[in-house]
Design a protein around this motif. Structure first.
Motif, PDB file in Angstrom:
ATOM      1  N   ASN A 191       0.813  -1.212   0.000  1.00 12.77           N
ATOM      2  CA  ASN A 191       0.000   0.000   0.000  1.00 12.77           C
ATOM      3  C   ASN A 191       0.848   1.265   0.000  1.00 12.77           C
ATOM      4  O   ASN A 191       0.393   2.328  -0.438  1.00 12.77           O
ATOM      5  CB  ASN A 191      -0.924   0.019   1.218  1.00 12.77           C
ATOM      6  CG  ASN A 191      -1.854  -1.178   1.286  1.00 12.77           C
ATOM      7  OD1 ASN A 191      -2.043  -1.760   2.343  1.00 12.77           O
ATOM      8  ND2 ASN A 191      -2.415  -1.566   0.155  1.00 12.77           N
ATOM      9  N   ARG A 192       2.063   1.163   0.519  1.00 17.27           N
ATOM     10  CA  ARG A 192       2.918   2.348   0.630  1.00 17.27           C
ATOM     11  C   ARG A 192       3.468   2.799  -0.728  1.00 17.27           C
ATOM     12  O   ARG A 192       3.837   3.949  -0.896  1.00 17.27           O
ATOM     13  CB  ARG A 192       4.094   2.053   1.557  1.00 17.27           C
ATOM     14  CG  ARG A 192       3.725   1.929   3.026  1.00 17.27           C
ATOM     15  CD  ARG A 192       3.590   3.299   3.679  1.00 17.27           C
ATOM     16  NE  ARG A 192       3.276   3.197   5.089  1.00 17.27           N
ATOM     17  CZ  ARG A 192       4.171   3.209   6.063  1.00 17.27           C
ATOM     18  NH1 ARG A 192       5.464   3.310   5.781  1.00 17.27           N
ATOM     19  NH2 ARG A 192       3.804   3.102   7.318  1.00 17.27           N
ATOM     20  N   LYS A 193       3.585   1.850  -1.670  1.00 19.17           N
ATOM     21  CA  LYS A 193       4.180   2.144  -2.984  1.00 19.17           C
ATOM     22  C   LYS A 193       5.541   2.835  -2.812  1.00 19.17           C
ATOM     23  O   LYS A 193       5.803   3.911  -3.357  1.00 19.17           O
ATOM     24  CB  LYS A 193       3.239   2.986  -3.843  1.00 19.17           C
ATOM     25  CG  LYS A 193       1.902   2.306  -4.094  1.00 19.17           C
ATOM     26  CD  LYS A 193       1.097   2.987  -5.158  1.00 19.17           C
ATOM     27  CE  LYS A 193      -0.248   2.316  -5.355  1.00 19.17           C
ATOM     28  NZ  LYS A 193      -0.150   0.888  -5.696  1.00 19.17           N
ATOM     29  N   ILE A 194       6.368   2.202  -2.005  1.00 17.29           N
ATOM     30  CA  ILE A 194       7.683   2.750  -1.690  1.00 17.29           C
ATOM     31  C   ILE A 194       8.580   2.673  -2.917  1.00 17.29           C
ATOM     32  O   ILE A 194       8.684   1.623  -3.560  1.00 17.29           O
ATOM     33  CB  ILE A 194       8.309   1.986  -0.507  1.00 17.29           C
ATOM     34  CG1 ILE A 194       7.445   2.183   0.744  1.00 17.29           C
ATOM     35  CG2 ILE A 194       9.735   2.443  -0.244  1.00 17.29           C
ATOM     36  CD1 ILE A 194       7.832   1.293   1.904  1.00 17.29           C
ATOM     37  N   THR A 195       9.240   3.761  -3.243  1.00 15.07           N
ATOM     38  CA  THR A 195      10.111   3.823  -4.408  1.00 15.07           C
ATOM     39  C   THR A 195      11.579   3.756  -3.991  1.00 15.07           C
ATOM     40  O   THR A 195      11.915   3.975  -2.823  1.00 15.07           O
ATOM     41  CB  THR A 195       9.875   5.120  -5.195  1.00 15.07           C
ATOM     42  OG1 THR A 195      10.284   6.228  -4.389  1.00 15.07           O
ATOM     43  CG2 THR A 195       8.409   5.262  -5.579  1.00 15.07           C
ATOM     44  N   LEU A 196      12.427   3.482  -4.964  1.00 16.37           N
ATOM     45  CA  LEU A 196      13.862   3.474  -4.703  1.00 16.37           C
ATOM     46  C   LEU A 196      14.336   4.847  -4.239  1.00 16.37           C
ATOM     47  O   LEU A 196      15.173   4.951  -3.336  1.00 16.37           O
ATOM     48  CB  LEU A 196      14.624   3.040  -5.953  1.00 16.37           C
ATOM     49  CG  LEU A 196      16.150   3.014  -5.848  1.00 16.37           C
ATOM     50  CD1 LEU A 196      16.616   2.097  -4.719  1.00 16.37           C
ATOM     51  CD2 LEU A 196      16.768   2.598  -7.177  1.00 16.37           C
ATOM     52  N   ASP A 197      13.803   5.910  -4.835  1.00 18.02           N
ATOM     53  CA  ASP A 197      14.192   7.267  -4.419  1.00 18.02           C
ATOM     54  C   ASP A 197      13.863   7.500  -2.939  1.00 18.02           C
ATOM     55  O   ASP A 197      14.636   8.144  -2.213  1.00 18.02           O
ATOM     56  CB  ASP A 197      13.466   8.305  -5.278  1.00 18.02           C
ATOM     57  CG  ASP A 197      14.000   8.356  -6.707  1.00 18.02           C
ATOM     58  OD1 ASP A 197      15.123   7.856  -6.932  1.00 18.02           O
ATOM     59  OD2 ASP A 197      13.297   8.891  -7.578  1.00 18.02           O
ATOM     60  N   HIS A 198      12.726   6.975  -2.492  1.00 12.45           N
ATOM     61  CA  HIS A 198      12.333   7.109  -1.086  1.00 12.45           C
ATOM     62  C   HIS A 198      13.333   6.385  -0.189  1.00 12.45           C
ATOM     63  O   HIS A 198      13.754   6.908   0.853  1.00 12.45           O
ATOM     64  CB  HIS A 198      10.926   6.546  -0.905  1.00 12.45           C
ATOM     65  CG  HIS A 198      10.384   6.714   0.487  1.00 12.45           C
ATOM     66  ND1 HIS A 198       9.255   6.084   0.927  1.00 12.45           N
ATOM     67  CD2 HIS A 198      10.849   7.428   1.546  1.00 12.45           C
ATOM     68  CE1 HIS A 198       9.026   6.408   2.189  1.00 12.45           C
ATOM     69  NE2 HIS A 198       9.975   7.220   2.584  1.00 12.45           N
ATOM     70  N   LEU A 199      13.730   5.182  -0.580  1.00 14.23           N
ATOM     71  CA  LEU A 199      14.670   4.401   0.221  1.00 14.23           C
ATOM     72  C   LEU A 199      16.029   5.095   0.309  1.00 14.23           C
ATOM     73  O   LEU A 199      16.636   5.165   1.381  1.00 14.23           O
ATOM     74  CB  LEU A 199      14.834   3.005  -0.378  1.00 14.23           C
ATOM     75  CG  LEU A 199      13.569   2.162  -0.466  1.00 14.23           C
ATOM     76  CD1 LEU A 199      13.875   0.828  -1.125  1.00 14.23           C
ATOM     77  CD2 LEU A 199      12.941   1.957   0.900  1.00 14.23           C
ATOM     78  N   VAL A 200      16.520   5.589  -0.822  1.00 13.70           N
ATOM     79  CA  VAL A 200      17.810   6.277  -0.837  1.00 13.70           C
ATOM     80  C   VAL A 200      17.750   7.530   0.031  1.00 13.70           C
ATOM     81  O   VAL A 200      18.672   7.810   0.811  1.00 13.70           O
ATOM     82  CB  VAL A 200      18.224   6.627  -2.280  1.00 13.70           C
ATOM     83  CG1 VAL A 200      19.444   7.539  -2.293  1.00 13.70           C
ATOM     84  CG2 VAL A 200      18.521   5.358  -3.074  1.00 13.70           C
ATOM     85  N   ALA A 201      16.653   8.269  -0.067  1.00 14.57           N
ATOM     86  CA  ALA A 201      16.513   9.485   0.744  1.00 14.57           C
ATOM     87  C   ALA A 201      16.501   9.161   2.234  1.00 14.57           C
ATOM     88  O   ALA A 201      17.098   9.885   3.041  1.00 14.57           O
ATOM     89  CB  ALA A 201      15.233  10.225   0.350  1.00 14.57           C
ATOM     90  N   THR A 202      15.834   8.064   2.607  1.00 12.80           N
ATOM     91  CA  THR A 202      15.806   7.656   4.015  1.00 12.80           C
ATOM     92  C   THR A 202      17.200   7.288   4.498  1.00 12.80           C
ATOM     93  O   THR A 202      17.612   7.666   5.602  1.00 12.80           O
ATOM     94  CB  THR A 202      14.848   6.475   4.206  1.00 12.80           C
ATOM     95  OG1 THR A 202      13.534   6.847   3.759  1.00 12.80           O
ATOM     96  CG2 THR A 202      14.782   6.048   5.662  1.00 12.80           C
ATOM     97  N   ALA A 203      17.952   6.552   3.668  1.00 16.15           N
ATOM     98  CA  ALA A 203      19.322   6.194   4.038  1.00 16.15           C
ATOM     99  C   ALA A 203      20.190   7.439   4.177  1.00 16.15           C
ATOM    100  O   ALA A 203      21.004   7.548   5.102  1.00 16.15           O
ATOM    101  CB  ALA A 203      19.905   5.242   3.000  1.00 16.15           C
ATOM    102  N   GLN A 204      20.030   8.380   3.257  1.00 19.66           N
ATOM    103  CA  GLN A 204      20.813   9.609   3.314  1.00 19.66           C
ATOM    104  C   GLN A 204      20.499  10.411   4.570  1.00 19.66           C
ATOM    105  O   GLN A 204      21.400  10.939   5.233  1.00 19.66           O
ATOM    106  CB  GLN A 204      20.556  10.450   2.062  1.00 19.66           C
ATOM    107  CG  GLN A 204      21.143   9.851   0.800  1.00 19.66           C
ATOM    108  CD  GLN A 204      20.675  10.546  -0.463  1.00 19.66           C
ATOM    109  OE1 GLN A 204      19.569  11.087  -0.522  1.00 19.66           O
ATOM    110  NE2 GLN A 204      21.509  10.539  -1.502  1.00 19.66           N
ATOM    111  N   GLN A 205      19.223  10.493   4.940  1.00 16.72           N
ATOM    112  CA  GLN A 205      18.839  11.219   6.151  1.00 16.72           C
ATOM    113  C   GLN A 205      19.387  10.526   7.402  1.00 16.72           C
ATOM    114  O   GLN A 205      19.870  11.186   8.334  1.00 16.72           O
ATOM    115  CB  GLN A 205      17.318  11.309   6.242  1.00 16.72           C
ATOM    116  CG  GLN A 205      16.704  12.260   5.233  1.00 16.72           C
ATOM    117  CD  GLN A 205      15.189  12.265   5.324  1.00 16.72           C
ATOM    118  OE1 GLN A 205      14.576  11.316   5.802  1.00 16.72           O
ATOM    119  NE2 GLN A 205      14.585  13.339   4.864  1.00 16.72           N
TER     120      GLN A 205
END
Length: 282
Positions: A62-76
């Motif tokens: 349901n979240r439709k998590i994208t690769l960009d979202h994952l990379v941004a979370t890792a960067q933060q």
């Protein structure tokens, strides 16, 4: 048990000033938690990222998590250090029943014949082994193009509850030359393995309902190691899925990975190596 939450795993080729990027390390910050595990060869790192907790009736899909979202979370999470991602050859999102600990995800490499992946919803890592070779050991020649070219026997344990099917991918990230790899060569794609299955015999007789996808020789079968130069690594990757995949006609690795996104409950890896003994190569 704690409420489930999304987690992810990504193989990254990145530039960073984080000092422990080449070591197993756990990072906890105000932005989130992650685990860093260096991959064999020293080029890639695997990063496990913990995401926000799911709602009571919410699922990862349901979240439709994208690769960009994952990379941004890792960067933060790594701030004040920087993380510049150059390439992501593989990534997946998981639904986890408890929080990751350093003991769960960092005991995987180099023992016996097993390399475990992200913990399953039970908190126990799914394991993949072979009686033919140990993890990071040499694959016997009978399973290569220099002999019978039979698929090796495989066995797995700790498939998580809720698994509806299993998928297997075997590939070589060192093609054509480990000193200067240019592509990942796919040797075997298998999908729709029953969740009750626990093994594949030598020569890969598939259980009822399971089927082969397309390898990079454009064949729907196992193709063994046949490295043109040097010693290559062969990654046997097993995925526990929370769904039966759609009717994909002879899917490639890329098509299978796309269909699996958002449905991986757990995965395990086993790595074998092989160097050709003589003669011309593929």
């Amino acid at each position: 048990m704690a409420e489930p939450f999304p987690g992810s795993a990504e193989n990254l080729l990145a530039m960073t000033d984080f000092p422990d990027i080449r070591y197993k390390s756990a990072v906890q910050s105000a932005h989130g938690n992650l685990l860093v595990i260096p991959r064999e060869g020293g080029y890639l790192v695997r990063v496990y990222v913990e995401m926000d907790k799911l709602g009571e009736e919410e699922r990862v899909a349901n979240r439709k998590i994208t690769l960009d979202h994952l990379v941004a979370t890792a960067q933060q999470t790594l701030q004040p250090y920087t993380l510049e991602v150059k390439e992501v050859p593989w990534w997946s999102v998981y639904e986890i029943g408890q929080r990751i600990s350093i003991s769960d995800a960092c005991t995987a490499p180099a023992f016996g014949g097993t390399m475990s992946g992200l913990p399953s919803t039970s908190g126990v890592a799914m394991k993949l082994t072979s009686p033919a070779f140990v993890h990071n050991g040499e694959i016997p020649s009978r399973h290569t193009c220099e002999a019978e070219d039979l698929s090796p026997p495989l066995a797995w344990t700790d498939v998580p509850a809720g698994t509806r099917s299993l998928a297997l991918i075997v590939d070589d990230p060192d093609a054509p030359d480990p000193a200067a790899p240019q592509r990942t060569w796919v040797h075997w794609v298998v999908l729709d393995l029953p969740p009750t299955s626990t093994a594949l015999p030598e020569a890969g007789a598939l259980p009822a309902g399971a089927r082969n996808g397309m390898n990079d020789w454009k064949r729907t079968e196992y193709g063994g190691p046949c490295p043109p130069i040097g010693r290559h690594r062969y990654f046997f990757k097993l995925y526990a899925l929370d769904t039966m995949l759609p009717a994909l006609p002879k899917p490639t690795k890329a098509e299978l990975e796309k269909a699996m996104q958002g449905h991986v409950l757990a995965h395990a890896e086993l790595i074998g190596t092989y160097k050709k003994r003589g003669g011309s190569a593929h």
